[in-house]
Design a protein around this motif. Structure first.
Motif, PDB file in Angstrom:
ATOM      1  N   GLY A   1       0.922  -0.900   0.091  1.00 27.37           N
ATOM      2  CA  GLY A   1       0.309   0.000   0.162  1.00 27.37           C
ATOM      3  C   GLY A   1       0.684   0.942  -0.217  1.00 27.37           C
ATOM      4  O   GLY A   1       1.909   1.298   0.258  1.00 27.37           O
ATOM      5  N   VAL A   2       0.232   2.445  -0.489  1.00 23.52           N
ATOM      6  CA  VAL A   2       1.427   3.362  -0.727  1.00 23.52           C
ATOM      7  C   VAL A   2       0.686   4.175   0.605  1.00 23.52           C
ATOM      8  O   VAL A   2      -0.458   4.383   0.897  1.00 23.52           O
ATOM      9  N   VAL A   3       2.356   4.552   1.335  1.00 19.43           N
ATOM     10  CA  VAL A   3       2.055   5.208   2.939  1.00 19.43           C
ATOM     11  C   VAL A   3       2.803   6.454   2.799  1.00 19.43           C
ATOM     12  O   VAL A   3       2.278   6.837   4.183  1.00 19.43           O
ATOM     13  N   ALA A   4       3.037   6.542   2.059  1.00 21.27           N
ATOM     14  CA  ALA A   4       2.898   8.142   2.097  1.00 21.27           C
ATOM     15  C   ALA A   4       3.651   8.911   0.313  1.00 21.27           C
ATOM     16  O   ALA A   4       3.636   7.740  -0.294  1.00 21.27           O
ATOM     17  N   LEU A   5       3.109  10.155   0.550  1.00 19.63           N
ATOM     18  CA  LEU A   5       2.890  10.515  -1.399  1.00 19.63           C
ATOM     19  C   LEU A   5       2.923  12.021  -1.187  1.00 19.63           C
ATOM     20  O   LEU A   5       1.834  12.897  -0.991  1.00 19.63           O
ATOM     21  N   ASP A   6       3.798  12.650  -1.589  1.00 19.35           N
ATOM     22  CA  ASP A   6       3.081  13.893  -1.508  1.00 19.35           C
ATOM     23  C   ASP A   6       5.786  14.704  -2.476  1.00 19.35           C
ATOM     24  O   ASP A   6       6.534  12.984  -2.731  1.00 19.35           O
ATOM     25  N   THR A   7       5.618  15.495  -2.107  1.00 17.71           N
ATOM     26  CA  THR A   7       6.568  16.275  -3.523  1.00 17.71           C
ATOM     27  C   THR A   7       7.786  15.983  -2.296  1.00 17.71           C
ATOM     28  O   THR A   7       8.046  16.100  -1.374  1.00 17.71           O
ATOM     29  N   THR A   8       9.079  15.528  -2.980  1.00 18.59           N
ATOM     30  CA  THR A   8      10.031  15.659  -1.856  1.00 18.59           C
ATOM     31  C   THR A   8      10.287  15.975  -1.180  1.00 18.59           C
ATOM     32  O   THR A   8      10.766  15.913   0.289  1.00 18.59           O
ATOM     33  N   ALA A   9      10.566  17.832  -1.771  1.00 20.44           N
ATOM     34  CA  ALA A   9      10.582  18.936  -0.489  1.00 20.44           C
ATOM     35  C   ALA A   9       9.186  19.017   0.076  1.00 20.44           C
ATOM     36  O   ALA A   9       9.554  18.778   1.765  1.00 20.44           O
ATOM     37  N   ASN A  10       8.463  18.412   0.729  1.00 22.41           N
ATOM     38  CA  ASN A  10       7.520  18.466   1.254  1.00 22.41           C
ATOM     39  C   ASN A  10       7.974  17.550   1.862  1.00 22.41           C
ATOM     40  O   ASN A  10       7.329  18.163   4.078  1.00 22.41           O
ATOM     41  N   LEU A  11       8.048  16.016   1.808  1.00 23.52           N
ATOM     42  CA  LEU A  11       8.030  14.834   2.430  1.00 23.52           C
ATOM     43  C   LEU A  11       9.286  15.119   3.273  1.00 23.52           C
ATOM     44  O   LEU A  11       9.472  15.219   4.792  1.00 23.52           O
ATOM     45  N   LEU A  12      10.607  16.338   2.849  1.00 26.23           N
ATOM     46  CA  LEU A  12      11.646  16.529   3.597  1.00 26.23           C
ATOM     47  C   LEU A  12      11.243  17.552   5.050  1.00 26.23           C
ATOM     48  O   LEU A  12      12.208  17.319   6.517  1.00 26.23           O
ATOM     49  N   ARG A  13      10.437  18.657   4.284  1.00 28.84           N
ATOM     50  CA  ARG A  13      10.054  19.652   5.333  1.00 28.84           C
ATOM     51  C   ARG A  13       9.103  18.726   6.689  1.00 28.84           C
ATOM     52  O   ARG A  13       9.237  19.627   7.748  1.00 28.84           O
ATOM     53  N   ARG A  14       7.928  18.121   5.997  1.00 28.93           N
ATOM     54  CA  ARG A  14       7.194  17.819   7.513  1.00 28.93           C
ATOM     55  C   ARG A  14       7.789  16.284   8.252  1.00 28.93           C
ATOM     56  O   ARG A  14       7.504  16.379   8.832  1.00 28.93           O
ATOM     57  N   LEU A  15       9.068  15.555   7.383  1.00 28.51           N
ATOM     58  CA  LEU A  15       9.496  14.573   8.199  1.00 28.51           C
ATOM     59  C   LEU A  15      10.871  14.731   8.680  1.00 28.51           C
ATOM     60  O   LEU A  15      11.343  13.056   9.114  1.00 28.51           O
ATOM     61  N   SER A  16      11.358  15.392   8.110  1.00 33.45           N
ATOM     62  CA  SER A  16      13.113  15.318   8.419  1.00 33.45           C
ATOM     63  C   SER A  16      13.542  17.014   8.506  1.00 33.45           C
ATOM     64  O   SER A  16      11.993  17.899   8.166  1.00 33.45           O
ATOM     65  N   GLY A  17      14.422  17.269   8.635  1.00 31.11           N
ATOM     66  CA  GLY A  17      15.116  18.754   8.975  1.00 31.11           C
ATOM     67  C   GLY A  17      16.392  19.198   9.269  1.00 31.11           C
ATOM     68  O   GLY A  17      16.985  17.687   9.591  1.00 31.11           O
ATOM     69  N   HIS A  18      17.133  20.561  10.243  1.00 34.74           N
ATOM     70  CA  HIS A  18      18.531  20.517   9.788  1.00 34.74           C
ATOM     71  C   HIS A  18      18.553  19.765  11.215  1.00 34.74           C
ATOM     72  O   HIS A  18      17.508  19.740  12.360  1.00 34.74           O
ATOM     73  N   THR A  19      19.839  19.109  11.379  1.00 39.78           N
ATOM     74  CA  THR A  19      20.071  19.045  12.745  1.00 39.78           C
ATOM     75  C   THR A  19      21.179  19.741  13.344  1.00 39.78           C
ATOM     76  O   THR A  19      22.001  19.947  12.419  1.00 39.78           O
ATOM     77  N   LEU A  20      21.007  20.232  14.488  1.00 41.98           N
ATOM     78  CA  LEU A  20      22.867  20.571  15.279  1.00 41.98           C
ATOM     79  C   LEU A  20      22.861  20.064  15.632  1.00 41.98           C
ATOM     80  O   LEU A  20      22.626  19.724  16.471  1.00 41.98           O
ATOM     81  N   ARG A  21      24.272  19.491  15.697  1.00 45.21           N
ATOM     82  CA  ARG A  21      25.151  18.672  16.497  1.00 45.21           C
ATOM     83  C   ARG A  21      26.484  19.184  17.851  1.00 45.21           C
ATOM     84  O   ARG A  21      27.119  20.068  16.929  1.00 45.21           O
ATOM     85  N   LEU A  22      26.725  19.290  19.233  1.00 45.69           N
ATOM     86  CA  LEU A  22      26.677  19.963  19.241  1.00 45.69           C
ATOM     87  C   LEU A  22      28.244  19.096  20.077  1.00 45.69           C
ATOM     88  O   LEU A  22      27.898  18.176  20.946  1.00 45.69           O
ATOM     89  N   ARG A  23      29.463  19.882  20.162  1.00 47.40           N
ATOM     90  CA  ARG A  23      29.801  18.782  21.255  1.00 47.40           C
ATOM     91  C   ARG A  23      30.713  19.561  22.414  1.00 47.40           C
ATOM     92  O   ARG A  23      31.613  20.898  21.923  1.00 47.40           O
ATOM     93  N   LEU A  24      30.701  19.900  23.345  1.00 45.05           N
ATOM     94  CA  LEU A  24      31.098  20.374  24.509  1.00 45.05           C
ATOM     95  C   LEU A  24      32.107  20.623  25.137  1.00 45.05           C
ATOM     96  O   LEU A  24      32.881  19.061  24.908  1.00 45.05           O
ATOM     97  N   ALA A  25      32.893  21.338  25.572  1.00 44.83           N
ATOM     98  CA  ALA A  25      34.733  20.906  25.979  1.00 44.83           C
ATOM     99  C   ALA A  25      34.122  20.286  27.720  1.00 44.83           C
ATOM    100  O   ALA A  25      33.310  19.775  27.680  1.00 44.83           O
ATOM    101  N   LYS A  26      35.496  19.068  27.386  1.00 50.21           N
ATOM    102  CA  LYS A  26      35.364  18.988  29.024  1.00 50.21           C
ATOM    103  C   LYS A  26      34.792  19.345  29.776  1.00 50.21           C
ATOM    104  O   LYS A  26      35.813  20.572  30.577  1.00 50.21           O
ATOM    105  N   GLY A  27      34.520  18.379  30.687  1.00 47.61           N
ATOM    106  CA  GLY A  27      33.614  19.390  32.648  1.00 47.61           C
ATOM    107  C   GLY A  27      32.395  20.480  31.511  1.00 47.61           C
ATOM    108  O   GLY A  27      31.421  20.551  32.315  1.00 47.61           O
TER     109      GLY A  27
END
Lengths: 301, 251
Positions: A210-236
């Motif tokens: 069955g079709v479980v998702a149908l949309d433009t690629t841009a909409n799928l990315l916007r709706r179900l994904s996004g930018h991610t920010l990853r930070l690594r802090l200094a020790k302590g």
């Protein structure tokens, strides 16, 4: 304008397995459409039904307005299919295979178009070589060439880049992109999600027939994904309390934040600077289809 | 029409490209039958008055070659295409099931004719044949080749593995051809086996074909034509039905 492909309530059962569970799909002319799903989701069965290789139990399929069963000759004339299996006829050379395939579609004297396809798929030097002597990647490209000999307005590529090296893959995609620019409708199935993301304007995801998702690629990315920010802090260093609630995942002194918009990066970095905790590394990743795919497949459909 | 002609051309080219195996080898096999049987039986057996055993044997062997090679052509082409998967190349284009049938059967007839003609050419060194009624020769060769070509289509579609096709060939086609009067007249058989032979359609093909050479036969050529034509119609209807419903070709 007629749909390039119209699929209405199509079901297909193989014994106890429901391969297609009522698929509805419309693909417009000129689209570059992606059909994604895990193995066994029904992608190849759907393509086979479209090509007349599988007869649906219920429902209708049409290519450029022509029913694939009652008006099968017109439908097949307008459709080019690159099959998933690496098949070839060991009796013939590359050129003979393409000439024979042209003849099946009622086309004689197709030499100039065959030469153009061979050139674009980097097969010119192999034109007189027997199919048996070609590498897997070359056989795959001959399959693409065979699907194109009759200049079909609708082209279905079922995992065309499996086993094809990077250079040839890029050559293949630039050729297919050109065909799409020239007005050909392209339907692609692939397990390389980055290919689908960069090529397809619209995507359908299949699961359990069955079709479980149908949309433009841009909409799928916007709706179900996004930018991610990853930070690594200094020790302590400790993360400011104001950011705690926004953390998506945490591992030691590494924190990730799912961003609704790029502006949020500035807020987070501002808070980090204000608390004067040291930053060791920072990384921003873009939305990707793999994340969308995993989310859709795990979303309980 | 072009799709049909191309499929016919492809099927003929396919066997022609391996002509050593598909034409020369069966001619040699039939020639060996001729040499051995004529050597052993020439002085002991005379089937028709004024016709030597070797002369009697030649049309039977020629027709046997036509029939076996017609069957081999369509059946081996289809099973190879199915097993290797390249059958998809003829299932994707707009070729109708009637065109599909006609192309495979006609190519089978062509191969049967090429092998049969080759056999005739070679045997003309050994025997003088008379040609009493050439039109019967052509009619029975065409119809016989068509029947076996259609049977080959059925076997090629039905078989999923090479050993299933081999079983079809060895347990049905071979006994029917060997027990059809190629090497003897059925009048030399005990009455019971004479009766059994009348249920073998290949007997009528061989007998009618041989009539074209000698003007004598075990049964009337018109009766043979009736049986062979009826077989052709039944098999054609059945094969077309299988192709129309996509039996084992379109899931």
């Amino acid at each position: 304008m007629k749909n390039a492909i119209r699929i209405e309530s199509v079901t297909k059962r193989f014994g106890s397995v429901l391969a297609l569970a009522g698929v509805d799909l419309e693909i417009d002319q000129g689209e570059f459409f992606g059909l994604l799903g895990p193995n066994g989701a029904g992608k190849t069965t759907l393509i086979s039904a479209l090509a007349g290789l599988v007869r649906p139990d219920t429902g209708r399929l049409a290519v450029m307005g022509h029913d694939v069963i009652s008006d099968y000759r017109a439908a097949r004339q307008l459709l080019g299919v690159v099959p998933q299996e690496l098949v070839f006829d060991p009796f013939f050379t590359v050129r003979e295979s393409l000439e024979i395939q042209s003849g099946y579609f009622g086309i004689r004297n197709n030499a100039s178009w065959i030469d153009e396809i061979l050139e674009n798929l980097d097969l010119t030097s192999k034109a007189e070589t027997n199919m048996r002597q070609l590498s897997g990647g070359m056989k795959r490209r001959v399959l693409v060439a065979q699907a194109l000999v009759h200049r079909p307005p609708v082209i279905v590529l079922d995992e065309p880049t499996a086993g094809v090296d990077v250079e040839l893959r890029q050559g293949l995609w630039s050729f297919v992109r050109r065909l799409n620019r020239d007005g050909h409708t392209i339907v692609l199935t692939t397990h390389y999600l980055e290919e689908a993301e960069s090529l397809c304007g619209r995507i359908a995801m299949l699961k359990h027939g069955g079709v479980v998702a149908l949309d433009t690629t841009a909409n799928l990315l916007r709706r179900l994904s996004g930018h991610t920010l990853r930070l690594r802090l200094a020790k302590g260093a400790t993360l400011p309390d104001a950011l705690r609630a926004r953390v998506a995942t945490e591992s030691g002194n590494e924190f990730t934040f799912a961003l609704g918009s790029c502006e949020e990066i500035e807020d987070i970095l501002h808070a980090v600077r204000g608390s004067e905790c040291g930053l060791e590394d920072i990384d921003v990743s873009k939305p990707d289809l793999e994340e969308v795919f995993v989310r859709v497949m795990n979303s309980g459909y | 029409m072009d799709g049909f002609l191309t499929l016919l051309y492809k099927e003929v080219l396919r066997f022609w490209k391996v002509g050593f195996q598909t034409v020369a080898a069966p001619v040699l096999t039939s020639l060996l039958y001729l040499l051995i049987f004529s050597h052993v039986l020439e002085k002991h057996v005379q089937v028709y008055d004024g016709v030597s055993y070797t002369s009697f044997l030649v049309p039977g062997l020629v027709m046997m070659s036509v029939l076996q090679n017609a069957f081999a052509n369509s059946s081996s082409s289809l099973i190879q295409s199915k097993v290797t998967g390249n059958i998809i190349f003829v299932l994707l284009p707009p070729i109708s099931y009637r065109q599909f049938f006609a192309a495979y059967v006609l190519a089978s007839i062509v191969r049967g004719f090429v092998v049969g003609f080759g056999m005739l050419l070679v045997t003309l060194w050994f025997v003088d044949l008379s040609w009493q009624a050439p039109h019967w020769i052509v009619v029975f060769a065409v119809l016989g080749g068509a029947i076996m070509g259609a049977l080959g289509v059925i076997a090629g579609i039905w078989a999923e593995k090479f050993d299933q096709l081999a079983a079809f060939q060895n347990f049905i086609i071979m006994p029917l051809t060997f027990l059809s009067g190629v090497f003897y007249s059925i009048h030399s058989l005990p009455p019971f086996w004479q009766q059994v032979s009348h249920f073998n359609p290949i007997f009528y093909m061989i007998d009618g074909f041989r009539y074209g050479f000698f003007g004598v036969s075990d049964v009337s050529p018109l009766m043979s034509l009736g049986v062979v034509a009826a077989c052709f119609i039944v098999l054609t209807t059945f094969t077309l039905w299988l192709l129309r419903i996509g039996y084992k070709l379109r899931a």
